[in-house]
Design a protein around this motif. Structure first.
Motif, short mmCIF file in Angstrom:
data_model
loop_
_atom_site.label_atom_id
_atom_site.label_comp_id
_atom_site.label_asym_id
_atom_site.label_seq_id
_atom_site.Cartn_x
_atom_site.Cartn_y
_atom_site.Cartn_z
N ARG A 102 0.82 -1.34 0.06
CA ARG A 102 -0.01 -0.02 -0.03
C ARG A 102 0.66 1.26 0.05
NH1 ARG A 102 -3.76 2.93 4.33
NH2 ARG A 102 -5.41 3.75 2.66
N PHE A 137 0.78 3.79 -2.86
CA PHE A 137 0.52 5.55 -2.87
C PHE A 137 1.43 6.33 -3.39
CE2 PHE A 137 -1.01 8.94 -0.86
CZ PHE A 137 -2.13 9.03 -0.92
N LEU A 192 1.92 17.72 2.45
CA LEU A 192 0.90 16.68 1.98
C LEU A 192 0.87 15.49 2.86
CD1 LEU A 192 -0.77 16.08 -0.44
CD2 LEU A 192 0.98 15.12 -1.61
N TYR A 240 1.47 15.62 6.08
CA TYR A 240 0.66 16.15 7.20
C TYR A 240 -0.87 16.12 7.10
CZ TYR A 240 5.19 18.04 8.83
OH TYR A 240 6.67 18.01 9.21
N SER A 241 -0.96 16.49 5.91
CA SER A 241 -2.62 16.65 5.41
C SER A 241 -3.26 15.33 5.51
CB SER A 241 -2.69 17.17 4.28
OG SER A 241 -3.76 17.13 3.53
N MET A 242 -2.45 14.39 4.83
CA MET A 242 -2.87 13.13 4.74
C MET A 242 -3.05 12.13 6.00
SD MET A 242 -1.83 11.53 1.09
CE MET A 242 -0.19 11.52 1.25
N ALA A 243 -1.99 12.41 6.86
CA ALA A 243 -2.13 11.98 8.17
C ALA A 243 -3.21 12.45 9.09
CB ALA A 243 -0.87 12.27 9.07
N SER A 244 -3.63 13.94 8.92
CA SER A 244 -4.63 14.50 9.33
C SER A 244 -5.93 14.05 9.00
CB SER A 244 -4.68 15.78 9.64
OG SER A 244 -4.88 16.56 8.32
N ARG A 245 -6.05 13.48 7.66
CA ARG A 245 -7.15 12.86 6.90
C ARG A 245 -7.27 11.32 7.29
NH1 ARG A 245 -8.16 15.42 1.34
NH2 ARG A 245 -5.74 16.15 1.22
N GLY A 246 -6.51 10.98 8.25
CA GLY A 246 -6.62 9.50 8.28
C GLY A 246 -5.96 8.54 7.67
N PHE A 247 -4.86 9.08 6.95
CA PHE A 247 -4.19 8.17 5.84
C PHE A 247 -3.16 7.29 6.67
CE2 PHE A 247 -0.67 7.24 3.09
CZ PHE A 247 -1.19 6.26 2.28
N ASP A 248 -3.10 6.13 6.64
CA ASP A 248 -2.24 5.26 7.26
C ASP A 248 -1.54 4.22 6.23
OD1 ASP A 248 -0.53 3.53 8.99
OD2 ASP A 248 -2.25 2.70 10.16
#
Lengths: 204, 254
Positions: free
Chosen positions: A136, A140, A190, A192-200
């Motif tokens: 994954r 990504f 980007l 940070y933004s993805m982490a704050s939108r729950g991307f793991d």
């Protein structure tokens, strides 16, 4: 941007997994086929662009830096005989033919993945890569890299304009450094933004 | 008494490779239905404070962290980002750095898809959020074709779609014109009326005086003042080199 995503062409609507498989087959076929077949593959590439209702020349114009990839090796090839590593030192008819074929071959090789990126959403690219067993995290990274090409291009154009406005004409460092800095900054924000939108990236 | 949405207890943070603390001994709590404006000079720790509220610091932004941050009663240190994102969303200062999808719809649905929400459901929620920010006609457009104001609205729609109870915004209107700024703040007002906690860092004291219910003034990583909108006219704002709300500044100088 080209705004191509608005279009609902057969290429846009094709499943991303099928598109990725066809892209891989098409590129491998190009690589292993004799160079004489390059015009055929290039014609096919132009056909794909036409079917997807994206103007090929508009894509080339808006991504001028990409053109360097096929152009530079092809220019070198003009100066060599086919099969020879000896520098001819002059333009040879065989070199011109080889260089032209090489240019067409590389153009097709570069712009088919660009068409793929222009007609497939990053999430679909990522899903398709994962379908083919890519981890994954890597899937990504590849999908974001595909769509970041236009950002880098745009940033480079703005930087060139800004440096020209300051009287700087041909200084690669003055252009490369701000572009690299902007790319790293974007990558950081980007993430940070993805982490704050729950991307793991390591989630299954 | 409303439940605390975010509670920070004695938070200190130092970025890797720096001597000076970005935050020092911050203890704050934010309730539901509060519109908190955080103001302070550049480098005063506003953005770092927001990043501590949703765990970006120290989980993603590396540095020396001490203290405890809680989100709806849970220790953020023990929560993963998927769980944090359900409770708290963040809108960054420059939408160009956070938007990466090829359509507005995909961009807004990204957070929901990460949570494992079925695609159809995620796209429906994205559509609703985009409609709410007034960009429904651009749903299938490329976000990079939008204006700065529209991009910022897309970033806000991302937060709306996730339906989190707390929304953090880092100078959300810094690159917008006056009309777009008003529209963004009107939207934030509506969210506060729905009981959500809105925390925004901002340089524009006029906007804060009209919309915020609580003002926190920061300088050198510390909270200098925490109170109502009257803080904006207390003289501290001018002392820190910031511009007080225009109307009030006129009154002070007459």
């Amino acid at each position: 941007m080209l705004g191509c995503v608005k279009k609902k062409s057969p290429v846009h609507l094709l499943d991303a997994r099928a598109k990725l498989a066809l892209l891989a087959i098409f590129m491998l076929a190009q690589i292993f086929a004799p160079l004489a077949y390059a015009p055929l593959f290039f014609a096919a590439t132009l056909g794909f662009f036409a079917v997807s209702r994206i103007d090929f020349f508009e894509v080339v114009k808006s991504r001028k830096a990409l053109l360097l990839l096929p152009l530079l090796p092809s220019l070198l090839r003009v100066l060599f005989e086919k099969g020879s590593v000896e520098f001819a030192g002059m333009l040879l008819p065989a070199g011109i033919v080889n260089g032209s074929l090489n240019f067409i071959f590389l153009c097709s090789l570069v712009y088919t993945p660009v068409l793929f990126a222009l007609t497939t959403a990053p999430s679909q690219i990522s899903s398709a890569l994962r379908f083919y067993r890519m981890p994954r995290r890597w899937a990504f990274i590849f999908s974001v890299a595909f769509v970041s090409v236009h950002y880098i291009q745009r940033k480079a154009e703005r930087t060139i304009a800004a440096q020209r406005a300051r009287g700087c004409k041909r200084n690669a460092f003055a252009i490369m450094l701000p572009v690299l800095h902007a790319c790293f900054r974007r990558a950081r924000t980007l993430s940070y933004s993805m982490a704050s939108r729950g991307f793991d990236p390591d989630s299954p | 008494m409303q439940k605390k949405a975010i509670r920070l207890h004695n938070i200190s943070f130092t970025y890797v490779g720096r001597q000076q603390k970005a935050l020092e001994g911050i203890s704050l709590s934010f309730r539901g239905g509060e519109f908190v404006g955080i103001i302070g000079p550049v480098g005063s720790g506003k953005t770092t404070l927001l990043c501590c509220c949703n765990g970006l610091a120290p989980k993603e932004i590396r540095g020396k962290f001490s203290g405890k941050a809680e989100l709806f009663g849970k220790d953020i240190a023990k929560m993963g980002f998927p769980e944090i994102s359900r409770a708290c969303s963040m809108v960054f200062q420059d939408p160009n750095d956070q938007i990466f999808n090829l359509t507005v719809e995909e961009e807004v649905a990204f957070g929901l898809l990460n949570r494992g929400v079925p695609r159809e459901q995620a796209l429906a929620a994205a559509r609703k959020a985009v409609e709410r920010v007034g960009l429904l006609e651009r749903l299938h457009d490329d976000p990079s074709d939008l204006s700065s104001g529209q991009k910022q609205k897309v970033a806000i729609a991302c937060a709306l779609a996730s339906d989190s109870k707390a929304i953090l915004l880092d100078e959300p209107v810094s690159s917008l014109d006056w009309r777009s700024s008003q529209e963004v703040y009107a939207l934030l007002d509506a969210l506060v009326h729905e009981g959500k906690t809105v925390i925004a860092t901002e340089q524009d004291t006029c906007l804060l005086s009209k919309h915020a219910t609580r003002i926190i003034v920061m300088d050198e990583g510390r909270v200098k003042k925490d109170g109502g909108v009257e803080v904006l006219t207390s003289g501290l704002i001018e002392k820190l080199g910031l511009r007080p709300p225009a109307g009030m500044a006129c009154l002070n100088t007459r």
